[in-house]
Design a protein around this motif. Structure first.
Motif, mmCIF file in Angstrom:
data_model
loop_
_atom_site.group_PDB
_atom_site.id
_atom_site.type_symbol
_atom_site.label_atom_id
_atom_site.label_comp_id
_atom_site.label_asym_id
_atom_site.label_seq_id
_atom_site.Cartn_x
_atom_site.Cartn_y
_atom_site.Cartn_z
ATOM 1 N N MET A 15 -1.535 -4.158 -6.302
ATOM 2 C CA MET A 15 -2.308 -4.657 -5.179
ATOM 3 C C MET A 15 -1.960 -3.832 -3.944
ATOM 4 O O MET A 15 -0.810 -3.515 -3.686
ATOM 5 C CB MET A 15 -1.999 -6.135 -4.934
ATOM 6 C CG MET A 15 -2.493 -7.055 -6.023
ATOM 7 S SD MET A 15 -2.244 -8.793 -5.610
ATOM 8 C CE MET A 15 -3.342 -8.967 -4.217
ATOM 9 N N ALA A 16 -2.985 -3.437 -3.204
ATOM 10 C CA ALA A 16 -2.767 -2.631 -2.012
ATOM 11 C C ALA A 16 -2.023 -3.449 -0.959
ATOM 12 O O ALA A 16 -2.236 -4.655 -0.835
ATOM 13 C CB ALA A 16 -4.106 -2.160 -1.460
ATOM 14 N N ASP A 17 -1.152 -2.804 -0.243
ATOM 15 C CA ASP A 17 -0.376 -3.457 0.802
ATOM 16 C C ASP A 17 -0.185 -2.463 1.935
ATOM 17 O O ASP A 17 0.530 -1.477 1.788
ATOM 18 C CB ASP A 17 0.974 -3.932 0.250
ATOM 19 C CG ASP A 17 1.765 -4.713 1.271
ATOM 20 O OD1 ASP A 17 2.245 -4.085 2.238
ATOM 21 O OD2 ASP A 17 1.915 -5.934 1.118
ATOM 22 N N GLN A 18 -0.839 -2.716 3.076
ATOM 23 C CA GLN A 18 -0.813 -1.748 4.175
ATOM 24 C C GLN A 18 0.593 -1.524 4.709
ATOM 25 O O GLN A 18 0.971 -0.387 5.002
ATOM 26 C CB GLN A 18 -1.736 -2.215 5.304
ATOM 27 C CG GLN A 18 -1.909 -1.159 6.389
ATOM 28 C CD GLN A 18 -2.854 -1.591 7.489
ATOM 29 O OE1 GLN A 18 -3.177 -2.758 7.617
ATOM 30 N NE2 GLN A 18 -3.285 -0.649 8.308
ATOM 31 N N LEU A 19 1.380 -2.581 4.832
ATOM 32 C CA LEU A 19 2.739 -2.430 5.348
ATOM 33 C C LEU A 19 3.580 -1.544 4.423
ATOM 34 O O LEU A 19 4.305 -0.663 4.888
ATOM 35 C CB LEU A 19 3.406 -3.799 5.509
ATOM 36 C CG LEU A 19 4.842 -3.778 6.043
ATOM 37 C CD1 LEU A 19 4.894 -3.162 7.433
ATOM 38 C CD2 LEU A 19 5.423 -5.190 6.055
ATOM 39 N N ALA A 20 3.464 -1.764 3.118
ATOM 40 C CA ALA A 20 4.204 -0.944 2.157
ATOM 41 C C ALA A 20 3.762 0.514 2.245
ATOM 42 O O ALA A 20 4.596 1.437 2.189
ATOM 43 C CB ALA A 20 3.998 -1.481 0.749
ATOM 44 N N ASP A 21 2.462 0.732 2.405
ATOM 45 C CA ASP A 21 1.949 2.102 2.533
ATOM 46 C C ASP A 21 2.487 2.772 3.795
ATOM 47 O O ASP A 21 2.858 3.956 3.783
ATOM 48 C CB ASP A 21 0.418 2.088 2.571
ATOM 49 C CG ASP A 21 -0.200 1.687 1.233
ATOM 50 O OD1 ASP A 21 0.527 1.732 0.214
ATOM 51 O OD2 ASP A 21 -1.386 1.323 1.225
ATOM 52 N N ALA A 40 -7.011 -8.644 2.857
ATOM 53 C CA ALA A 40 -5.740 -9.034 2.235
ATOM 54 C C ALA A 40 -4.707 -7.915 2.317
ATOM 55 O O ALA A 40 -3.508 -8.170 2.440
ATOM 56 C CB ALA A 40 -5.981 -9.426 0.774
ATOM 57 N N ASP A 41 -5.162 -6.661 2.281
ATOM 58 C CA ASP A 41 -4.245 -5.520 2.339
ATOM 59 C C ASP A 41 -3.439 -5.498 3.638
ATOM 60 O O ASP A 41 -2.289 -5.047 3.663
ATOM 61 C CB ASP A 41 -5.015 -4.205 2.236
ATOM 62 C CG ASP A 41 -5.786 -4.074 0.936
ATOM 63 O OD1 ASP A 41 -5.635 -4.956 0.068
ATOM 64 O OD2 ASP A 41 -6.542 -3.100 0.791
ATOM 65 N N SER A 42 -4.063 -5.964 4.721
ATOM 66 C CA SER A 42 -3.465 -5.825 6.044
ATOM 67 C C SER A 42 -2.624 -7.023 6.484
ATOM 68 O O SER A 42 -1.985 -6.972 7.538
ATOM 69 C CB SER A 42 -4.568 -5.575 7.080
ATOM 70 O OG SER A 42 -5.323 -4.430 6.739
ATOM 71 N N GLU A 43 -2.635 -8.097 5.704
ATOM 72 C CA GLU A 43 -1.945 -9.320 6.119
ATOM 73 C C GLU A 43 -0.459 -9.090 6.367
ATOM 74 O O GLU A 43 0.109 -9.589 7.344
ATOM 75 C CB GLU A 43 -2.141 -10.415 5.070
ATOM 76 C CG GLU A 43 -3.554 -10.977 5.034
ATOM 77 C CD GLU A 43 -3.731 -12.028 3.945
ATOM 78 O OE1 GLU A 43 -2.727 -12.332 3.241
ATOM 79 O OE2 GLU A 43 -4.854 -12.546 3.818
ATOM 80 N N SER A 44 0.189 -8.320 5.502
ATOM 81 C CA SER A 44 1.625 -8.084 5.658
ATOM 82 C C SER A 44 1.922 -7.278 6.919
ATOM 83 O O SER A 44 2.943 -7.487 7.585
ATOM 84 C CB SER A 44 2.165 -7.338 4.431
ATOM 85 O OG SER A 44 1.485 -6.099 4.258
#
Length: 272
Positions: A24-30, A229-233
């Motif tokens: 699942m994509a995760d902007q914070l992790a990226d 959802a990707d940007s929530e974190s």
């Protein structure tokens, strides 16, 4: 079996069959993986964003420098015209808009906002030599400048309709509007209270606030991230950093440095 367990079982089953399951994509992790946060702002919006002798500075930069340090990534600052910022965010040209964006119900439906960074209530500015304009209603029939595509423009338009008409002139930047006011081509300029207060503080011989400067509903500035959802974190990490900086006094110190005073800000994103 709960939906969560069912999903885990399905993923495990696919893995057993040798099927690759995309993460699942995760902007914070990226962002942490690449070590940088791509930002966009209009660097002509003092005291939040400005260029002094070729160097970017302002309240926004001080705040975001500290937030980025808390997150653990280097900020990359880009000077983007305001009218190109929201479209650019949507097509992922950058991670976040750090220009101070007014929180509105319409924007809340389309974008994710961080916690507020400053008051954004709309106010009025006049030439220092023009003492005839004292209260907001005095702009009836006058020519008032405002930055195009802003919440301040919409509030000025609504206020003008309410009082019987205002000749509104739109500008690409607030600096252009200020220049025309100083040259006598405008009667007033509408903008956010902290921006106009800063301008009067730095150029009191040229500009002055109305005696009763503000009108419309109280509003706030915040930063903008994509609403998915990707940007929530990423949004959660920014808000956690802002709350930490509020509690340890850093937000107050930065406000006082650039605005001359501090204001208590909501600890939750306003919903209207």
């Amino acid at each position: 079996m709960t939906f969560s367990n069912l999903l885990k079982s399905a993923v495990f089953g696919l893995a057993m069959l040798g099927v690759t399951v995309p993460a699942m994509a995760d902007q914070l992790a990226d962002i942490k993986a690449k070590g940088k946060i791509e930002t966009a702002t209009d660097m002509h919006y003092a005291p939040f964003d400005m260029i002094d002798n070729g160097t970017y500075e302002g309240m926004t930069k001080d705040l975001f420098d500290a937030v980025a340090k808390e997150i653990g990534a280097e900020p990359v600052y880009q000077d983007i015209p305001w009218t190109a910022e929201l479209p650019g965010l949507e097509v992922k040209k950058f991670d976040i808009i750090i220009a101070p964006v007014t929180i509105t119900p319409e924007r809340l439906q389309r974008y994710a906002f961080t916690l507020p960074i400053a008051d954004a209530t709309v106010a009025l500015l006049r030439a220092a030599s023009n003492a005839d304009l004292k209260k907001p209603e005095d702009i009836k029939g006058k020519t008032v400048g405002v930055q195009q595509g802003t919440a301040q423009f919409k509030q000025l338009q609504a206020f003008g309709d309410k009082i019987g008409g205002v000749n509104i002139k739109e500008y690409g930047t607030t600096d252009e509007a200020y220049a025309d006011l100083a040259a006598g081509r405008l009667d007033a300029v509408a903008g956010s209270l902290p921006n106009l207060t800063y301008l009067v503080k730095t150029r009191p011989e040229t500009f002055a606030m109305f005696d009763k400067a503000t009108f419309g509903q109280p509003t706030y500035f915040a930063w903008v991230v994509r609403k998915d959802a990707d940007s929530e974190s990423f949004v959660k990490a920014i808000n956690a950093a802002m709350l930490k900086m509020t509690d340890d006094g850093r937000v107050k110190a930065i406000q006082e440095k650039w605005l001359g005073a501090s204001a208590e800000l909501p600890r939750e994103v306003p919903t209207k």
